[in-house]
Structure formats: C-alpha cells, structure tokens
Design an enzyme around this catalytic site. Structure first.
Site, PDB file in Angstrom:
ATOM      1  N   SER A 143       0.856  -1.191   0.000  1.00 28.51           N
ATOM      2  CA  SER A 143       0.000   0.000   0.000  1.00 28.51           C
ATOM      3  C   SER A 143       0.887   1.234   0.000  1.00 28.51           C
ATOM      4  O   SER A 143       1.996   1.212   0.568  1.00 28.51           O
ATOM      5  CB  SER A 143      -0.874   0.023   1.254  1.00 28.51           C
ATOM      6  OG  SER A 143      -1.530   1.272   1.357  1.00 28.51           O
ATOM      7  N   TYR A 157      -1.536  -0.424  10.231  1.00 27.98           N
ATOM      8  CA  TYR A 157      -1.713  -0.991   8.883  1.00 27.98           C
ATOM      9  C   TYR A 157      -0.534  -0.599   7.981  1.00 27.98           C
ATOM     10  O   TYR A 157       0.003  -1.431   7.242  1.00 27.98           O
ATOM     11  CB  TYR A 157      -3.034  -0.474   8.325  1.00 27.98           C
ATOM     12  CG  TYR A 157      -3.282  -0.703   6.847  1.00 27.98           C
ATOM     13  CD1 TYR A 157      -3.777  -1.910   6.371  1.00 27.98           C
ATOM     14  CD2 TYR A 157      -3.052   0.325   5.921  1.00 27.98           C
ATOM     15  CE1 TYR A 157      -4.031  -2.096   5.019  1.00 27.98           C
ATOM     16  CE2 TYR A 157      -3.313   0.142   4.568  1.00 27.98           C
ATOM     17  CZ  TYR A 157      -3.800  -1.069   4.127  1.00 27.98           C
ATOM     18  OH  TYR A 157      -4.049  -1.246   2.785  1.00 27.98           O
TER      19      TYR A 157
HETATM   20  P1  NAP Z   1     -11.936  -4.919   0.563  1.00 28.69           P
HETATM   21  O1  NAP Z   1     -12.789  -4.367  -0.528  1.00 28.69           O
HETATM   22  O2  NAP Z   1     -12.199  -4.503   1.975  1.00 28.69           O
HETATM   23  O3  NAP Z   1     -12.006  -6.527   0.474  1.00 28.69           O
HETATM   24  C1  NAP Z   1     -11.288  -7.289   1.391  1.00 28.69           C
HETATM   25  C2  NAP Z   1     -11.303  -8.726   0.980  1.00 28.69           C
HETATM   26  O4  NAP Z   1     -10.467  -9.459   1.898  1.00 28.69           O
HETATM   27  C3  NAP Z   1     -12.684  -9.350   1.054  1.00 28.69           C
HETATM   28  O5  NAP Z   1     -12.797 -10.294   0.020  1.00 28.69           O
HETATM   29  C4  NAP Z   1     -12.680 -10.045   2.422  1.00 28.69           C
HETATM   30  O6  NAP Z   1     -13.536 -11.172   2.493  1.00 28.69           O
HETATM   31  C5  NAP Z   1     -11.234 -10.499   2.493  1.00 28.69           C
HETATM   32  N1  NAP Z   1     -10.728 -10.738   3.840  1.00 28.69           N
HETATM   33  C6  NAP Z   1     -10.755  -9.896   4.909  1.00 28.69           C
HETATM   34  N2  NAP Z   1     -10.178 -10.484   5.980  1.00 28.69           N
HETATM   35  C7  NAP Z   1      -9.779 -11.727   5.573  1.00 28.69           C
HETATM   36  C8  NAP Z   1      -9.161 -12.812   6.216  1.00 28.69           C
HETATM   37  N3  NAP Z   1      -8.802 -12.766   7.516  1.00 28.69           N
HETATM   38  N4  NAP Z   1      -8.918 -13.937   5.494  1.00 28.69           N
HETATM   39  C9  NAP Z   1      -9.299 -14.011   4.199  1.00 28.69           C
HETATM   40  N5  NAP Z   1      -9.885 -13.019   3.532  1.00 28.69           N
HETATM   41  C10 NAP Z   1     -10.135 -11.886   4.216  1.00 28.69           C
HETATM   42  O7  NAP Z   1     -10.393  -4.633   0.313  1.00 28.69           O
HETATM   43  P2  NAP Z   1      -9.618  -3.998  -0.975  1.00 28.69           P
HETATM   44  O8  NAP Z   1      -9.692  -2.528  -0.875  1.00 28.69           O
HETATM   45  O9  NAP Z   1     -10.020  -4.696  -2.214  1.00 28.69           O
HETATM   46  O10 NAP Z   1      -8.105  -4.368  -0.591  1.00 28.69           O
HETATM   47  C11 NAP Z   1      -7.436  -5.494  -1.116  1.00 28.69           C
HETATM   48  C12 NAP Z   1      -5.971  -5.380  -0.766  1.00 28.69           C
HETATM   49  O11 NAP Z   1      -5.440  -4.169  -1.318  1.00 28.69           O
HETATM   50  C13 NAP Z   1      -5.682  -5.322   0.740  1.00 28.69           C
HETATM   51  O12 NAP Z   1      -4.504  -6.022   1.032  1.00 28.69           O
HETATM   52  C14 NAP Z   1      -5.498  -3.831   0.989  1.00 28.69           C
HETATM   53  O13 NAP Z   1      -4.708  -3.594   2.128  1.00 28.69           O
HETATM   54  C15 NAP Z   1      -4.816  -3.421  -0.299  1.00 28.69           C
HETATM   55  N6  NAP Z   1      -4.935  -1.980  -0.578  1.00 28.69           N
HETATM   56  C16 NAP Z   1      -6.154  -1.407  -0.810  1.00 28.69           C
HETATM   57  C17 NAP Z   1      -6.221  -0.025  -1.057  1.00 28.69           C
HETATM   58  C18 NAP Z   1      -7.529   0.688  -1.321  1.00 28.69           C
HETATM   59  O14 NAP Z   1      -7.527   1.935  -1.386  1.00 28.69           O
HETATM   60  N7  NAP Z   1      -8.637  -0.003  -1.487  1.00 28.69           N
HETATM   61  C19 NAP Z   1      -5.051   0.740  -1.061  1.00 28.69           C
HETATM   62  C20 NAP Z   1      -3.845   0.115  -0.799  1.00 28.69           C
HETATM   63  C21 NAP Z   1      -3.795  -1.246  -0.575  1.00 28.69           C
HETATM   64  P3  NAP Z   1     -15.121 -11.038   2.898  1.00 28.69           P
HETATM   65  O15 NAP Z   1     -15.811 -10.406   1.702  1.00 28.69           O
HETATM   66  O16 NAP Z   1     -15.540 -12.452   3.114  1.00 28.69           O
HETATM   67  O17 NAP Z   1     -15.178 -10.169   4.104  1.00 28.69           O
END
Ligand code: NAP
Length: 252
Positions: A143, A157
């Site tokens: 991130s 985080y």
């Molecule tokens: P998101 O929309 O909140 O989705 C999170 C996903 O992770 C969901 O499928 C959730 O499953 C799953 N999850 C949560 N806890 C888990 C666990 N303990 N074991 C297995 N699965 C789990 O997140 P996102 O924004 O797509 O982020 C994806 C990745 O990108 C993350 O690593 C995040 O840190 C990184 N990231 C995101 C951003 C951003 O701005 N969005 C920026 C930088 C980095 P359920 O649906 O079953 O809850």
C-alpha cells in the site's frame, strides 16, 4: 486450455474480486478465498465460470494456519498451481497510535502480515523447483501507506504493509533461482469497501481530487497490474513493487 490455477485471497470483493475475474479472462482457473461473505464469493465464482474458467470458493481466515492449509488442499484438487495473489487485507477504525490496543494491533498484523507469509509458505512448497514444482509467481498487496505512514488513521496498517515490502524483496531473492518470481503492487486510493471498514466510506473520493490523476483508482486498474506481474510478460521482474497510485509521488 487452463494456464493453471491461481489462488486469490480475499477474492470476494474489491481488488481481489477484480483480480479473480481478470485471471479467468486471461485463461487461469481461480481459487476464490473469502473470510465471511459467501454470497459475494459465489458471485465471483459465477463471473469466473462465465469467462470459461474453473473456480472454487473456499472460506478461510488467512491468519489461521489450519485455514491456509485448507485453501491449498482445495487448490491441490484443481489444475497445477501457478500463482498466488496475497490480497486479503484489513484496516481498523481510524485512530492515533496512542489510542490503539493490543487486540487491534495483533489482528492487523495477523491478517495483513502473518496471513501473507503463511500463504507464501504453502505456495513455495508447491511451486519451487527445489520441492519438485514447476515454478510460478506470487504477487503481494502492499500500500502507499507503507511509505506515507498513514498518521492519525492506520499507522499499524502502514507498518504491516512496510513488512510486506520487506517480505516481498526477501522472498524474491530466496526463490529467484527456483522458478518463482515474487513482486508486490502498491495501490494508492482505490474505490473499494475497505474505506468504510476504516469508518470513512467517502475517503477515496474525498482525497482523490488532490491526486495528479484526480480520481480514485478502480479495483480493475490494480488487478491489471497484479495480473501483469503474475504473467510471463513479467518474466524478468522479481522483487519489485509496482505503484498504482495515480501519480502520487512515493519515496523509494
Ligand atoms: P476490501 O474491498 O475490503 O475486500 C477485502 C477482501 O479481503 C474481502 O474479500 C474479504 O472477504 C477479504 N478478507 C478480509 N479479511 C480476511 C481474512 N482474515 N482472510 C481471508 N480473507 C479476508 O479490500 P480492498 O480494498 O479490495 O483491498 C485489497 C488489498 O489491497 C488489501 O490487502 C489492501 O490492504 C490493499 N490496498 C487497498 C487499497 C484501497 O484503497 N482499497 C489501497 C492500498 C492497498 P469477505 O468479503 O468475506 O469479508
């Protein structure tokens, strides 16, 4: 014909869901891991199948070793494993470090860091030529927070994602001679549900107008970077961290 199986953790929503569907369109079968949202995971399975690939949904908490074993045992019944996308990640409600407690910190580190490492261990055991495998690729989700620090919101985080950066470089060097490439993608502000989990659903769109490309990124734009690093087109790239931040300057 299938290019092999890719495991995408946290594939029920957001970046993981876009990666799973994009992988299917590129010819991979996909193991769709999710934590609790079975309905969303089944929707992704349907989209993968619509793209002509095989998909299996597996409920598992990546921070639990026995759950991670179940993910990989399910993948063992699919086409040979060629890729792992360590995408599952969480934030907790925004607060200062001096307001955090040990339960929060342990959970953030367990899912974001331990989960990534546990999945990488199982993937290396299957894909490394040292263990009789045929090679493959791992992509970790870092991130922009790892470099910006996320003060007064998610320093825990941010530190966890800093650990992902170090893990990516170290593991890449460890297995570079064993047919496995290990890279990371560093998203900036991406429009997904994660911001609501941090207590600020409008965060992405509010911050976005100040970015060089003045909008939030999409899950698909991050997925495209992940899928490139996963593919043979990135065959000479390992240990790198690819920023998908709309031009936001990030210190090296
Ligand atoms: P998101 O929309 O909140 O989705 C999170 C996903 O992770 C969901 O499928 C959730 O499953 C799953 N999850 C949560 N806890 C888990 C666990 N303990 N074991 C297995 N699965 C789990 O997140 P996102 O924004 O797509 O982020 C994806 C990745 O990108 C993350 O690593 C995040 O840190 C990184 N990231 C995101 C951003 C951003 O701005 N969005 C920026 C930088 C980095 P359920 O649906 O079953 O809850």
């Amino acid at each position: 014909m299938s290019l092999g199986t890719v495991i995408v953790t946290g594939a029920s929503r957001g970046i993981g869901a876009a990666t799973a569907i994009g992988a299917a369109r590129r010819g991979y079968d996909v193991l769709v891991n999710f934590a609790g949202n079975r309905g969303a995971a089944q929707t992704v399975v349907g989209a993968v199948e619509e793209a002509g690939a095989k998909a299996v949904a597996v409920q598992a908490d990546v921070s639990r070793p026995e759950d991670v074993k179940r993910i990989f045992e399910a993948a063992d019944a699919m086409a040979p494993l060629v890729g792992l996308v360590n995408n599952a990640g969480i934030v907790a409600p925004a607060m200062r470090v001096d307001e955090m407690d040990v339960e929060r910190i342990e959970r953030i580190l367990a899912v974001n860091v331990t989960g990534t490492m546990l999945c990488a261990i199982e993937a290396v055991k299957r894909m490394s030529t040292r263990h009789g495998g045929k090679g493959g690729a791992i992509v970790n989700l870092s991130s922009a927070a790892a470099k910006l620090g996320a003060p007064s919101t998610y320093v825990d985080y941010a530190a966890a994602k800093g650990a992902i950066d170090s893990f990516t470089v170290g593991l890449a060097l460890e297995v570079a001679g064993e047919g496995i490439r290990v890279n990371a993608v560093r998203p900036g502000i991406i429009a997904t549900d994660i911001h609501a989990a941090g207590g600020d659903p409008d965060r992405a769109h509010r911050i976005a107008s100040s970015l060089p490309i003045p909008r939030a990124g999409t899950a698909e734009e991050v997925a495209n970077a992940i899928l490139w690093l996963l593919s043979e087109e990135a065959s000479y790239s390992t240990g790198t961290i690819l920023a998908v931040t709309g031009g936001r300057a990030i210190a090296p």
